[in-house]
Design an enzyme around this catalytic site. Structure first.
Site, PDB file in Angstrom:
ATOM      1  N   GLY A  88       0.829  -1.207   0.000  1.00 59.37           N
ATOM      2  CA  GLY A  88       0.000   0.000   0.000  1.00 59.37           C
ATOM      3  C   GLY A  88       0.856   1.246   0.000  1.00 59.37           C
ATOM      4  N   ARG A 100      -8.491   1.918   5.538  1.00 62.76           N
ATOM      5  CA  ARG A 100      -9.229   1.721   6.776  1.00 62.76           C
ATOM      6  C   ARG A 100     -10.707   1.532   6.456  1.00 62.76           C
ATOM      7  NH1 ARG A 100      -6.303   2.476  11.176  1.00 62.76           N
ATOM      8  NH2 ARG A 100      -8.157   2.662  12.486  1.00 62.76           N
ATOM      9  N   HIS A 146      10.997  37.059   5.517  1.00 62.34           N
ATOM     10  CA  HIS A 146      12.052  36.510   4.669  1.00 62.34           C
ATOM     11  C   HIS A 146      13.295  36.282   5.519  1.00 62.34           C
ATOM     12  CE1 HIS A 146      14.668  35.953   1.167  1.00 62.34           C
ATOM     13  NE2 HIS A 146      15.527  36.779   1.756  1.00 62.34           N
TER      14      HIS A 146
END
Length: 599
Positions: free
Chosen positions: A308, A400, A572
């Site tokens: 998965g 699930r 920044h």
């Protein structure tokens, strides 16, 4: 048999109240306390219950009718004498919610579950005897359950919280979100140490003490679950331990340690969550684990296969790779992390392909057998070719399944579909008006942050408030390395649905902050409405993407456009300014790259 005229109860100072819903029809067989109509004042919504069991002979009002104290609602035929109708639990006026500012047309969001159909009328039955009572019973103490319980208690309701685990917090806190993120942090520290070795700072090879690492992970969980227990006590929420199943629309049975008790409730919120899906052909073997077993960090993971390639599987793959396992991933679909845009997945895929033993897509696991020397796994590629390989451990992370089928909800008249989901309306009501449902059990996406917002709506609606779940976006985050996060409309969905959009991206290789932390593989992109320039969606891949996506979510919720983001002064150097730079790229004002705006 006797005829009973049911009238509108005393509503205090309120008169001429509109009926917003009629819940029965002529010919229906009803029980005592069956809701007949729903009224709405400017401060509350309330159901008017039947004072007796019987058959509806005639409806005297309809949807949109306006009523006051004494207005006749229905006429029913009953074998028993009527008792005075109790005041609706929600009739006590509640403070109205703060007025929300008008919002522009919303961006496309995950499709809501269809509104549930009203429960079919049931023949009168004798309610099972109960050993205790609750004004509001909450079934399940995960993020949805404990949030619902605490919010309802804050609103003055007497709450009983039923949980099958020994600690509160459900899957998320105990064996899901929280412990996995603790381990992912540990994995990231190991990786940063390794990365700095090429930049002039060399440490010795990490020595991993699994016993101490497990204890640290558990200590994080204990702090949070212990905090929940304290919050429940402070709010006087009664906690009952055990497995719960409905016996009737107002009674639930709780079983623990071989003993059972029954609880009669006025209202209920189902927050029973979900379980890991197990492939039917898997043998019983301790070396084959689910996400819960993976958190126990098996010794010597060795050759480690993840079945998965979704979020859970890839997160745990990152952990075991950092701890020294030889990780392989197999995914059935053509792309890792199905549902996410391919350009966001690409940096992660490039990174793990250079590190993992194998990353296989378009590949199906067709057989798994257990042997002394390891787990034999047979896989079939898209073209039909089959291979069998040996692994020391196998993690199954294929999704699930909701627990709707585990709680005998049908005995309460609640409709559960074949997958185990329970449909609700925007107030989180099921087809049985006094029973609500939230979280994984009501549908995708199965995310804790969705559950908590739904839970507050359900608790407020149960307390009589006009509360509705109308989120425009529910962000998703994969805490892999690099992290991937997205919110709102995706390019994949836009193309599939024929939605027009314009895209602007900012590559992190031009970000000073990204370069200074040695992670320049990231990307920030935004999708805009071509006409209004409002943000429709966005995606980020890179360090701390899960933290950064909230700005995109807020932009969509508030109807912000490209200029709103680009003209907001961002600090920044930060990773957050990449969001502003993506908006500047759309506006044609970006100076950090040469990306002339196409006219």
């Amino acid at each position: 048999m006797s005829r009973i005229d049911v009238a509108c109860p005393d509503l205090g100072d309120f008169k001429d109240i509109p009926i917003i819903d009629v819940l029965v029809k002529a010919g229906d067989s009803i029980e005592v306390d069956t809701p007949l109509v729903t009224l709405e004042t400017d401060k509350a919504t309330m159901d008017v219950p039947s004072p007796a069991a019987g058959t509806i002979v005639e409806l005297l009002v309809g949807k949109g009718s306006r009523v006051s104290k004494g207005t006749l609602l229905v006429r029913l035929e009953s074998a028993a004498a009527a008792q005075p109708a109790p005041e609706p639990a929600s009739a006590k006026p509640q403070p109205p919610p703060a007025a929300a500012p008008a919002k522009p047309a919303p961006a496309p969001a995950p499709a809501p579950a269809p509104a549930p159909k009203p429960a079919a009328p049931a023949a009168a039955i004798e309610e099972p005897a109960a050993t205790r009572t609750a004004q509001l019973l909450v079934l399940g103490a995960g993020p949805g359950g404990y949030t619902a319980a605490f919010r309802a208690a804050d609103l003055g309701l007497k709450v009983t919280l039923v949980e099958r685990w020994s600690t509160l917090g459900g899957v998320c806190l105990n064996v899901g979100c929280i412990p996995s993120k603790a381990l992912l942090h540990a994995a990231r520290v190991i990786e940063e140490v390794h990365e700095m070795s090429t930049r002039g700072i060399v440490f010795g090879k990490p020595q991993v003490d699994l016993v101490k690492l497990r204890e640290w992970r558990s200590s994080v969980v204990r702090k949070l679950t212990g905090g929940l227990a304290a919050l429940a006590k402070q709010r006087k929420v009664e906690v009952v331990r055990g497995e719960a199943k409905f016996l009737s629309p107002h009674v639930i049975e709780v079983t623990a340690a071989g003993k059972s008790e029954t609880i009669r409730f006025e209202q209920c919120i189902i927050a029973a969550g979900s379980e890991s899906v197990r492939l039917p052909f898997l043998p019983q073997d301790p070396r084959i684990i689910d996400s819960t077993g993976a958190l126990e960090l098996p010794d010597n993971p060795g050759e480690f296969l993840v079945i998965g390639g979704g979020i859970i599987g890839l997160e745990m793959a990152c952990v075991f790779d950092a701890l020294g396992a030889r990780v392989s991933v197999v995914e059935l679909t053509p792309q890792l992390m199905p549902g996410c845009d391919p350009d966001l997945v690409r940096p992660l895929e490039k990174r793990i392909k250079s590190r993992y033993a194998e990353v296989l897509i378009n590949t199906r696991v067709v057989a798994v057998t257990s042997a002394a020397e390891g787990i034999q796994v047979t896989m079939e590629a898209a073209g039909g070719a089959r291979t069998t390989k040996r692994y020391d451990h196998v993690l199954v992370a294929v999704g699930r399944s909701p627990n709707g089928g585990r709680i005998a909800a049908e005995r309460a008249g609640v409709t559960v579909d074949k997958s185990g989901f329970i449909a609700t309306d925007k107030q989180m009501r099921t087809n049985v008006p006094h029973i609500f449902a939230v979280g994984d059990i009501v549908g995708q996406p199965m995310l804790a942050h969705k559950a908590t917002h739904e839970a507050k709506v359900a608790a407020e609606a149960a307390a009589g408030q006009k509360s509705f779940f109308d989120a425009r976006v529910i962000p998703s985050v994969a805490y892999t390395d690099p992290e991937i996060a997205w919110a709102g409309l995706t390019e994949t969905a836009a193309k599939a649905q024929g939605i027009e959009y314009e895209k602007a991206s900012f590559p992190w290789m031009a970000s000073g902050r990204s370069l200074s932390i040695g992670r320049d593989e990231g990307l920030t992109k935004l999708l805009f409405d071509p006409k209004t320039h409002r943000v429709l969606g966005g995606g980020i891949v890179g360090t701390n993407a899960g933290e950064l996506i909230s700005e995109v979510s807020l932009a969509i919720e508030t109807g912000a456009d490209a200029a709103d983001i680009s003209l907001t002064v961002h600090p920044h150097p930060t990773l957050s300014e990449t969001v502003a730079m993506a908006a500047e790229a759309f506006e044609g004002t970006l100076t950090d790259l040469y990306l002339p705006k196409k006219r």
